[in-house]
Design a protein around this motif. Structure first.
Motif, short mmCIF file in Angstrom:
data_model
loop_
_atom_site.label_atom_id
_atom_site.label_comp_id
_atom_site.label_asym_id
_atom_site.label_seq_id
_atom_site.Cartn_x
_atom_site.Cartn_y
_atom_site.Cartn_z
N ASP A 1 9.40 -7.77 2.13
CA ASP A 1 9.69 -6.37 2.42
C ASP A 1 10.77 -5.92 1.45
O ASP A 1 11.77 -6.62 1.26
N VAL A 2 10.56 -4.76 0.84
CA VAL A 2 11.49 -4.23 -0.15
C VAL A 2 12.07 -2.93 0.41
O VAL A 2 11.33 -2.01 0.75
N ALA A 3 13.40 -2.88 0.52
CA ALA A 3 14.06 -1.67 1.00
C ALA A 3 13.99 -0.61 -0.09
O ALA A 3 14.55 -0.78 -1.17
N VAL A 4 13.26 0.48 0.19
CA VAL A 4 13.05 1.53 -0.81
C VAL A 4 12.54 2.78 -0.10
O VAL A 4 11.95 2.69 0.97
N SER A 5 12.81 3.94 -0.69
CA SER A 5 12.34 5.18 -0.07
C SER A 5 12.02 6.23 -1.13
O SER A 5 12.34 6.06 -2.31
N GLY A 6 11.38 7.30 -0.68
CA GLY A 6 11.11 8.46 -1.52
C GLY A 6 10.24 8.17 -2.72
O GLY A 6 9.29 7.39 -2.66
N GLY A 7 10.59 8.81 -3.83
CA GLY A 7 9.84 8.66 -5.07
C GLY A 7 9.81 7.23 -5.57
O GLY A 7 8.82 6.80 -6.17
N ASP A 8 10.90 6.49 -5.35
CA ASP A 8 10.91 5.08 -5.76
C ASP A 8 9.86 4.29 -4.98
O ASP A 8 9.22 3.39 -5.53
N ALA A 9 9.65 4.62 -3.71
CA ALA A 9 8.63 3.94 -2.92
C ALA A 9 7.24 4.22 -3.49
O ALA A 9 6.42 3.31 -3.63
N GLN A 10 6.98 5.45 -3.85
CA GLN A 10 5.68 5.79 -4.44
C GLN A 10 5.46 5.04 -5.75
O GLN A 10 4.37 4.51 -6.00
N HIS A 11 6.49 5.00 -6.58
CA HIS A 11 6.37 4.31 -7.87
C HIS A 11 6.15 2.81 -7.64
O HIS A 11 5.31 2.19 -8.32
N LEU A 12 6.88 2.22 -6.70
CA LEU A 12 6.71 0.78 -6.42
C LEU A 12 5.31 0.47 -5.89
O LEU A 12 4.73 -0.56 -6.25
N MET A 13 4.77 1.34 -5.04
CA MET A 13 3.40 1.11 -4.55
C MET A 13 2.41 1.11 -5.72
O MET A 13 1.52 0.26 -5.79
N TYR A 14 2.58 2.05 -6.63
CA TYR A 14 1.72 2.11 -7.81
C TYR A 14 1.83 0.81 -8.61
O TYR A 14 0.81 0.21 -9.00
N LEU A 15 3.07 0.37 -8.88
CA LEU A 15 3.28 -0.85 -9.67
C LEU A 15 2.74 -2.08 -8.95
O LEU A 15 2.16 -2.97 -9.59
N ALA A 16 2.93 -2.15 -7.65
CA ALA A 16 2.43 -3.30 -6.88
C ALA A 16 0.91 -3.40 -7.03
O ALA A 16 0.38 -4.48 -7.30
N TYR A 17 0.23 -2.29 -6.87
CA TYR A 17 -1.22 -2.28 -6.99
C TYR A 17 -1.63 -2.66 -8.42
O TYR A 17 -2.55 -3.46 -8.62
N LYS A 18 -0.92 -2.12 -9.39
CA LYS A 18 -1.20 -2.43 -10.80
C LYS A 18 -1.08 -3.93 -11.07
O LYS A 18 -1.85 -4.48 -11.87
N HIS A 19 -0.15 -4.60 -10.39
CA HIS A 19 0.08 -6.03 -10.62
C HIS A 19 -0.67 -6.94 -9.64
O HIS A 19 -0.37 -8.12 -9.55
N GLY A 20 -1.62 -6.38 -8.91
CA GLY A 20 -2.51 -7.22 -8.10
C GLY A 20 -2.19 -7.31 -6.62
O GLY A 20 -2.87 -8.05 -5.90
N ILE A 21 -1.20 -6.60 -6.13
CA ILE A 21 -0.92 -6.59 -4.70
C ILE A 21 -1.95 -5.68 -4.04
O ILE A 21 -2.04 -4.49 -4.37
N ARG A 22 -2.72 -6.22 -3.12
CA ARG A 22 -3.77 -5.45 -2.45
C ARG A 22 -3.51 -5.26 -0.96
O ARG A 22 -4.35 -4.73 -0.24
N ARG A 23 -2.35 -5.72 -0.49
CA ARG A 23 -1.98 -5.55 0.92
C ARG A 23 -0.59 -4.94 0.95
O ARG A 23 0.39 -5.57 0.55
N ILE A 24 -0.52 -3.68 1.42
CA ILE A 24 0.74 -2.93 1.40
C ILE A 24 0.96 -2.27 2.75
O ILE A 24 0.09 -1.56 3.26
N GLY A 25 2.14 -2.51 3.32
CA GLY A 25 2.56 -1.84 4.54
C GLY A 25 3.66 -0.85 4.20
O GLY A 25 4.53 -1.14 3.37
N VAL A 26 3.64 0.31 4.84
CA VAL A 26 4.57 1.39 4.50
C VAL A 26 5.38 1.79 5.74
O VAL A 26 4.79 2.15 6.77
N SER A 27 6.69 1.73 5.62
CA SER A 27 7.59 2.24 6.66
C SER A 27 8.56 3.19 5.96
O SER A 27 9.48 2.76 5.26
#
Length: 126
Positions: free
Chosen positions: A74-100
């Motif tokens: 779990d990575v503590a992050v919010s706002g625009g940084d959260a959106q950017h991290l989700m994009y990067l995670a998917y780009k690098h092969g993460i296919r399971r993402i939970g959002v809080s």
């Protein structure tokens, strides 16, 4: 066995189980997190890494969660940084993402637990 010196932006302690101190993180998962962090260019605070099955968040589950396999964080992050991290995670092969992203404890959950029979791709909110 992970050589934590290979990860300039993370420490072993960040991923240690907060209940037992154990750390059984999978190298392939931490490799992906480091690639994400390098491209992100900002700190990524790990709020939860490895969890022993005795951890309070795990012990009442009917089956062990992704954190118990050492392939989730779990990575503590919010706002625009959260959106950017989700994009990067998917780009690098993460296919399971939970959002809080409500309240004070905002985070993203990333895991590679499809190798342990978890459904993938998966996107959920807490």
């Amino acid at each position: 066995m992970i050589n934590w010196a290979d990860y300039p932006n993370f420490t072993k302690a960040e991923f240690d189980c907060k209940e037992t101190g154990k750390n059984e993180m999978q190298k392939r998962f931490v490799d992906v997190l480091q690639a994400i962090r390098t491209e992100f260019g900002k700190p990524m605070a790990i709020s939860s890494g490895y969890r022993d099955q005795s951890h309070p968040a795990e012990r009442n589950k009917s089956t062990p969660g992704a954190h118990t396999y050492g392939c989730a964080a779990d990575v503590a992050v919010s706002g625009g940084d959260a959106q950017h991290l989700m994009y990067l995670a998917y780009k690098h092969g993460i296919r399971r993402i939970g959002v809080s992203q409500k309240g004070s404890g905002r985070f993203l959950h990333f895991d590679m637990a499809e190798h342990h029979g978890f459904p993938s791709p998966a996107l959920w909110s807490y």
